[in-house]
Design a protein around this motif. Structure first.
Motif, PDB file in Angstrom:
ATOM      1  N   HIS A  66     -25.322   3.566 -12.235  1.00  0.00           N
ATOM      2  CA  HIS A  66     -25.414   5.008 -12.502  1.00  0.00           C
ATOM      3  C   HIS A  66     -26.839   5.569 -12.586  1.00  0.00           C
ATOM      4  O   HIS A  66     -27.049   6.684 -13.077  1.00  0.00           O
ATOM      5  N   GLY A  92     -25.685  -3.384  -4.070  1.00  0.00           N
ATOM      6  CA  GLY A  92     -24.573  -2.449  -4.010  1.00  0.00           C
ATOM      7  C   GLY A  92     -24.994  -1.026  -4.323  1.00  0.00           C
ATOM      8  O   GLY A  92     -26.181  -0.666  -4.227  1.00  0.00           O
ATOM      9  N   LYS A 100     -32.266   5.924  -3.505  1.00  0.00           N
ATOM     10  CA  LYS A 100     -32.096   7.355  -3.234  1.00  0.00           C
ATOM     11  C   LYS A 100     -32.953   8.180  -4.189  1.00  0.00           C
ATOM     12  O   LYS A 100     -33.558   9.188  -3.794  1.00  0.00           O
ATOM     13  N   THR A 116     -22.136  -4.778  -1.158  1.00  0.00           N
ATOM     14  CA  THR A 116     -20.789  -4.492  -1.666  1.00  0.00           C
ATOM     15  C   THR A 116     -20.125  -3.512  -0.690  1.00  0.00           C
ATOM     16  O   THR A 116     -20.712  -3.177   0.347  1.00  0.00           O
ATOM     17  N   THR A 123     -24.176   7.918   2.610  1.00  0.00           N
ATOM     18  CA  THR A 123     -23.852   9.257   2.113  1.00  0.00           C
ATOM     19  C   THR A 123     -25.133   9.955   1.646  1.00  0.00           C
ATOM     20  O   THR A 123     -26.051   9.299   1.146  1.00  0.00           O
ATOM     21  N   LEU A 153     -23.793 -11.475   3.736  1.00  0.00           N
ATOM     22  CA  LEU A 153     -24.282 -11.168   2.385  1.00  0.00           C
ATOM     23  C   LEU A 153     -23.132 -10.846   1.424  1.00  0.00           C
ATOM     24  O   LEU A 153     -23.330 -10.824   0.213  1.00  0.00           O
ATOM     25  N   LEU A 157     -19.643 -11.961  -2.872  1.00  0.00           N
ATOM     26  CA  LEU A 157     -19.066 -10.891  -3.700  1.00  0.00           C
ATOM     27  C   LEU A 157     -17.748 -11.410  -4.295  1.00  0.00           C
ATOM     28  O   LEU A 157     -16.837 -11.767  -3.542  1.00  0.00           O
ATOM     29  N   PRO A 158     -17.639 -11.481  -5.630  1.00  0.00           N
ATOM     30  CA  PRO A 158     -16.431 -12.055  -6.229  1.00  0.00           C
ATOM     31  C   PRO A 158     -15.158 -11.357  -5.729  1.00  0.00           C
ATOM     32  O   PRO A 158     -15.178 -10.152  -5.436  1.00  0.00           O
TER      33      PRO A 158
HETATM   34  P1  NAD Z   1     -23.110  -2.481  -8.145  1.00  0.00           P
HETATM   35  O1  NAD Z   1     -24.138  -2.135  -7.155  1.00  0.00           O
HETATM   36  O2  NAD Z   1     -23.296  -1.976  -9.546  1.00  0.00           O
HETATM   37  O3  NAD Z   1     -22.953  -4.072  -8.180  1.00  0.00           O
HETATM   38  C1  NAD Z   1     -22.137  -4.674  -9.185  1.00  0.00           C
HETATM   39  C2  NAD Z   1     -22.660  -6.080  -9.482  1.00  0.00           C
HETATM   40  O4  NAD Z   1     -22.389  -6.922  -8.362  1.00  0.00           O
HETATM   41  C3  NAD Z   1     -24.176  -6.119  -9.692  1.00  0.00           C
HETATM   42  O5  NAD Z   1     -24.453  -7.051 -10.700  1.00  0.00           O
HETATM   43  C4  NAD Z   1     -24.689  -6.621  -8.358  1.00  0.00           C
HETATM   44  O6  NAD Z   1     -25.920  -7.284  -8.446  1.00  0.00           O
HETATM   45  C5  NAD Z   1     -23.582  -7.574  -7.961  1.00  0.00           C
HETATM   46  N1  NAD Z   1     -23.474  -7.802  -6.528  1.00  0.00           N
HETATM   47  C6  NAD Z   1     -23.619  -6.909  -5.534  1.00  0.00           C
HETATM   48  N2  NAD Z   1     -23.407  -7.484  -4.349  1.00  0.00           N
HETATM   49  C7  NAD Z   1     -23.129  -8.779  -4.592  1.00  0.00           C
HETATM   50  C8  NAD Z   1     -22.811  -9.878  -3.746  1.00  0.00           C
HETATM   51  N3  NAD Z   1     -22.700  -9.759  -2.423  1.00  0.00           N
HETATM   52  N4  NAD Z   1     -22.601 -11.076  -4.330  1.00  0.00           N
HETATM   53  C9  NAD Z   1     -22.646 -11.221  -5.686  1.00  0.00           C
HETATM   54  N5  NAD Z   1     -22.932 -10.205  -6.525  1.00  0.00           N
HETATM   55  C10 NAD Z   1     -23.169  -9.001  -5.985  1.00  0.00           C
HETATM   56  O7  NAD Z   1     -21.642  -2.047  -7.683  1.00  0.00           O
HETATM   57  P2  NAD Z   1     -21.107  -1.002  -6.591  1.00  0.00           P
HETATM   58  O8  NAD Z   1     -19.656  -0.864  -6.830  1.00  0.00           O
HETATM   59  O9  NAD Z   1     -21.565  -1.371  -5.229  1.00  0.00           O
HETATM   60  O10 NAD Z   1     -21.847   0.349  -6.966  1.00  0.00           O
HETATM   61  C11 NAD Z   1     -21.372   1.179  -8.014  1.00  0.00           C
HETATM   62  C12 NAD Z   1     -22.292   2.355  -8.184  1.00  0.00           C
HETATM   63  O11 NAD Z   1     -22.482   3.004  -6.926  1.00  0.00           O
HETATM   64  C13 NAD Z   1     -21.747   3.409  -9.130  1.00  0.00           C
HETATM   65  O12 NAD Z   1     -22.820   3.898  -9.918  1.00  0.00           O
HETATM   66  C14 NAD Z   1     -21.223   4.491  -8.206  1.00  0.00           C
HETATM   67  O13 NAD Z   1     -21.233   5.762  -8.820  1.00  0.00           O
HETATM   68  C15 NAD Z   1     -22.207   4.405  -7.075  1.00  0.00           C
HETATM   69  N6  NAD Z   1     -21.691   4.896  -5.781  1.00  0.00           N
HETATM   70  C16 NAD Z   1     -22.363   5.921  -5.193  1.00  0.00           C
HETATM   71  C17 NAD Z   1     -21.922   6.417  -3.975  1.00  0.00           C
HETATM   72  C18 NAD Z   1     -22.680   7.531  -3.333  1.00  0.00           C
HETATM   73  O14 NAD Z   1     -22.325   7.949  -2.240  1.00  0.00           O
HETATM   74  N7  NAD Z   1     -23.721   8.028  -3.935  1.00  0.00           N
HETATM   75  C19 NAD Z   1     -20.801   5.861  -3.330  1.00  0.00           C
HETATM   76  C20 NAD Z   1     -20.128   4.811  -3.956  1.00  0.00           C
HETATM   77  C21 NAD Z   1     -20.588   4.320  -5.184  1.00  0.00           C
END
Ligand code: NAD
Length: 352
Positions: A66, A92, A100, A116, A123, A153, A157-158
């Protein structure tokens, strides 16, 4: 037919092993990169920076969910101190969100390397959190210059996160199918992303190392992110935003649990979108299919179990009608209460 189509000018490099092209791609946008990651992905970011050699100015590995303003302040200070002229974001939505924020503050060009299925990298939507309040907006300056999608990569990811993140991506596309400002390209991308994700997530659930399924899922997420970047969201995303903000609920998991119910609510108003969604999901009623898909992959479908209090139903239903936005079906407090009561208990969606 009437529509506006405004494509975003970023470059996409997709495929297994494409991380190997990072130096070549970075060369196009800058000479001294600040490499961003979360603390959990610090080792990967350090290895990436090593490989970049003199093109890496240094690391900032404190990205968190966030985009809190103090984190942005610290990353800005690091970029200035290192005289960085570009950013590489490996991770992710949290890491890409930080990139950004740097693009907005310092106008630094970004190379995004998503790991992720969040889709944020394509976007123009930015978010910032200050004193517990999250603000979001749209600005084309936050789009990366290039995105490297290397499915290898995502092998780490779990599974649980892959399923929730993938269903979150499906949600972008489901709402893109009935967005008031959609267009034929959005519709094509949305339908194919739902198909790709619905086909690949069950394979990933069985075998997270399946390379073909990982590639298919990442492809679907690129399309879903592109849909989110090009068209407005409606009831589903607004409800999830309200629930996340009001009850501090997990982002992707909340999307997963709400999606079948939001689609059941909107379905009667958008038959053509539902026909496309049904085709993409392999037939049947889309809301039911989404519920079966998610529950079948072990996703938590009860909002109560994700942290929503029972009295939250009335609060969220009131909030949903207090702040009007375009939705294909009128939003009523009674309808949203009914929808949330089902989602709270993790029940299958019903027409209401
Ligand atoms: P995240 O980026 O918070 O990652 C979650 C956890 O997974 C972190 O600890 C990260 O290090 C780990 N991780 C990431 N990739 C991994 C991989 N391949 N292997 C092992 N661990 C990995 O999670 P997210 O769901 O990608 O992002 C969520 C955030 O993105 C939220 O804040 C959401 O609001 C934002 N978001 C923004 C937009 C936008 O268009 N602005 C779109 C979607 C989500």
């Amino acid at each position: 037919m009437q529509f506006i189509f405004e494509p975003h000018p970023y470059r996409v490099i997709f495929g297994a092993g494409t991380l190997g092209r990072v130096n070549e791609e970075l060369n196009r946008i800058g000479t001294r990169a600040l490499v961003l990651s979360t603390p959990e992905q610090k080792a990967d970011a350090a290895a990436l920076a090593d490989g970049l050699g003199p093109m890496a100015a240094g690391l900032f590995t404190d990205a968190v969910m966030h985009v809190p303003v103090p984190t942005v302040d610290a990353a800005v200070a690091r970029a200035v101190e290192l005289k960085a002229d570009c950013v590489v974001a490996l991770g992710g939505g949290s890491t890409i969100g930080l990139a950004k924020a740097l693009a907005l503050r310092l106008e630094l060009p970004t190379l995004a390397i998503p790991t992720t299925y969040a889709g944020s990298e394509v976007t123009p939507i930015w978010g910032l959190t200050e004193n517990g309040v999250k603000t979001t907006g749209r600005d084309r300056r936050v789009l990366p210059k290039a995105v490297i999608y290397d499915p290898e990569l995502t092998l780490t990811l779990p599974v649980g996160m892959s399923i929730a993140s993938g269903l979150n991506a499906i949600a972008h596309s489901m709402e893109g199918l009935y967005a008031f400002d959609g267009n034929p390209i959005v519709t094509l991308m949305a339908e194919d992303s739902i198909r790709a994700l619905a086909a690949s997530l069950p394979v990933i659930h069985k075998d997270p190392t399946n390379a073909a399924a990982r590639a298919e899922a990442l492809y679907g997420c690129w399309l879903a992110g592109s849909v989110l970047g090009a068209a407005s969201v409606a009831l589903h995303h607004k409800l999830c935003h309200t629930l996340g903000g009001s009850f501090d609920m997990p982002h992707a998991q909340t999307h997963t649990a709400v999606l079948p119910h939001a689609i059941a609510y909107n379905a009667p108003a958008v038959p053509e979108a539902m026909e496309r969604a049904s085709r993409a999901l392999g037939g049947g009623d889309p809301a039911t299919r989404l519920y079966e898909l998610a529950a079948g992959l072990g996703a938590e479908m009860s909002l109560a179990k994700l942290g929503m209090p029972r009295e939250g139903v009335a609060i969220a239903a009131k909030l949903a009608v207090s702040n009007p936005y375009p939705n294909p079906r009128p939003i009523t407090e009674e309808g949203i209460t009914h929808l949330l009561e089902h989602a709270l208990d993790g029940l299958p969606p019903v027409a209401c």
